[in-house]
Scaffold this active site. Structure first.
Site, PDB file in Angstrom:
ATOM      1  N   CYS A  74       0.737  -1.144  -0.037  1.00  0.00           N
ATOM      2  CA  CYS A  74       0.151   0.186  -0.038  1.00  0.00           C
ATOM      3  C   CYS A  74       0.836   1.248   0.027  1.00  0.00           C
ATOM      4  O   CYS A  74       1.513   1.592   1.054  1.00  0.00           O
ATOM      5  CB  CYS A  74      -0.798   0.104   1.387  1.00  0.00           C
ATOM      6  SG  CYS A  74      -1.977   1.407   1.483  1.00  0.00           S
ATOM      7  N   CYS A 198      -5.102   6.147  -3.939  1.00  0.00           N
ATOM      8  CA  CYS A 198      -4.230   5.042  -3.914  1.00  0.00           C
ATOM      9  C   CYS A 198      -2.838   5.239  -4.256  1.00  0.00           C
ATOM     10  O   CYS A 198      -2.809   5.603  -5.580  1.00  0.00           O
ATOM     11  CB  CYS A 198      -5.215   3.909  -4.882  1.00  0.00           C
ATOM     12  SG  CYS A 198      -4.335   2.357  -4.814  1.00  0.00           S
TER      13      CYS A 198
HETATM   14  N1  LIG Z   1      -5.875  -2.619  -1.629  1.00  0.00           N
HETATM   15  C1  LIG Z   1      -4.846  -2.815  -2.220  1.00  0.00           C
HETATM   16  C2  LIG Z   1      -3.758  -2.455  -1.455  1.00  0.00           C
HETATM   17  C3  LIG Z   1      -3.919  -0.971  -0.930  1.00  0.00           C
HETATM   18  C4  LIG Z   1      -3.393  -0.084  -2.041  1.00  0.00           C
HETATM   19  C5  LIG Z   1      -3.354   1.240  -1.236  1.00  0.00           C
HETATM   20  N2  LIG Z   1      -4.393   1.900  -0.862  1.00  0.00           N
HETATM   21  C6  LIG Z   1      -2.150   2.067  -1.894  1.00  0.00           C
HETATM   22  O1  LIG Z   1      -2.249   3.157  -1.607  1.00  0.00           O
HETATM   23  O2  LIG Z   1      -1.464   1.634  -2.752  1.00  0.00           O
HETATM   24  C7  LIG Z   1      -4.580  -4.419  -2.894  1.00  0.00           C
HETATM   25  O3  LIG Z   1      -5.207  -5.227  -2.184  1.00  0.00           O
HETATM   26  O4  LIG Z   1      -4.128  -4.801  -3.777  1.00  0.00           O
END
Ligand SMILES: N[C@@H](CCC[C@H](N)C(=O)O)C(=O)O
Length: 259
Positions: A74, A198
């Protein structure tokens, strides 16, 4: 059990962070992690992060999605845990920490966290989209009128559809603002909804935009629903190196919860 926690957000991607250097947190209790992230019954967050001791670096980051399951890297969570580690006095100028996708270096300058992301050497190019892994898997697709686009409905279809199926992918919808600025909205796997930002997602978008010739700049601005991020990189041969995710990370509140 009483859990002492800190709440952080990075461009609106929000996290419960627990200092687990004493190994007090039960890492296999998926139900408890899901409860802590629940916005109605718990604290509320897109994910939960544990800060732990590491033998070879300043600390270790363990990341769980809001569904309670441990997941891949993340980026925004990485920026938040760097801010948390600085708050705890773990480092002063620069830091190195271990995460599921390997070692990361980071620094904080002018209230911005600079987080080095993993190198990217594999990009799958399709007529409608790109797919690449920047620590987490990302589908990157242009859409028209991003503002009114139904990210949840369309993201869900792609996330659960072939070829991703149950394992899934995060899904980023993109609109070009100018040569080096793109607007992005992301459907996140494990949250199973749109989040306000994200980090691994905008990193994937920046690299995909350069790779497809949409941008010729190696520093790209990403406008997300929760603010602004920047991604820079160097292309060496076919590999994107020195990939840097840059943006703010803020402590919102701290507390303790019975669970
Ligand atoms: N939900 C994603 C992992 C988290 C991504 C995140 N919020 C970021 O900022 O990169 C997954 O399970 O792939």
């Amino acid at each position: 059990m009483t859990v002492k926690f800190y709440k952080y957000q990075g461009t609106g991607n929000d996290f419960v962070i627990v200092d687990n250097r004493q190994n007090v947190f039960d890492k296999n209790d998926t139900k408890r992690i899901k409860f802590l992230c629940d916005r109605r019954f718990g604290i509320g967050a897109d994910g939960l992060i544990l800060l732990e001791n590491d033998n070879t670096s300043d600390f270790k980051m363990v990341y769980y999605n809001a569904d309670g399951n441990e997941s891949t890297m993340c980026g925004n969570g990485g920026r938040c845990i760097v801010a948390f580690a600085e708050f705890l006095g773990i480092f002063k100028n620069t830091t190195t920490f271990n995460a599921i996708d390997g070692m990361h270096t980071a620094k904080i300058e002018d209230n911005l966290v600079y987080l080095q992301m993993k190198d990217v050497d594999t990009i799958q190019r399709f007529s409608t989209h790109h797919f690449l892994d920047t620590g987490s898997p990302h589908h990157v697709q242009f859409v028209e009128d991003l503002k009114t686009f139904n990210v949840k409905a369309e993201g869900e279809k792609i996330r659960y559809g072939a070829p991703y199926n149950q394992a899934g992918s995060n899904v980023n919808f993109v609109e070009k603002i100018n040569q080096n600025t793109f607007a992005v909205r992301t459907y996140e796997r494990g949250v199973e909804d749109e989040t306000l930002s994200c980090g691994t997602g905008v990193t994937a978008v920046a690299i995909a935009m350069y790779d497809s010739g949409e941008s010729t700049s190696n520093t790209i601005n990403l406008n997300v629903e929760g603010g602004q991020l920047k991604v820079s990189f160097d292309k060496v041969g076919n590999t994107y190196k020195n990939v840097m995710l840059i943006g703010p990370a803020t402590q919102v509140f701290k507390g303790e919860i019975e669970c």
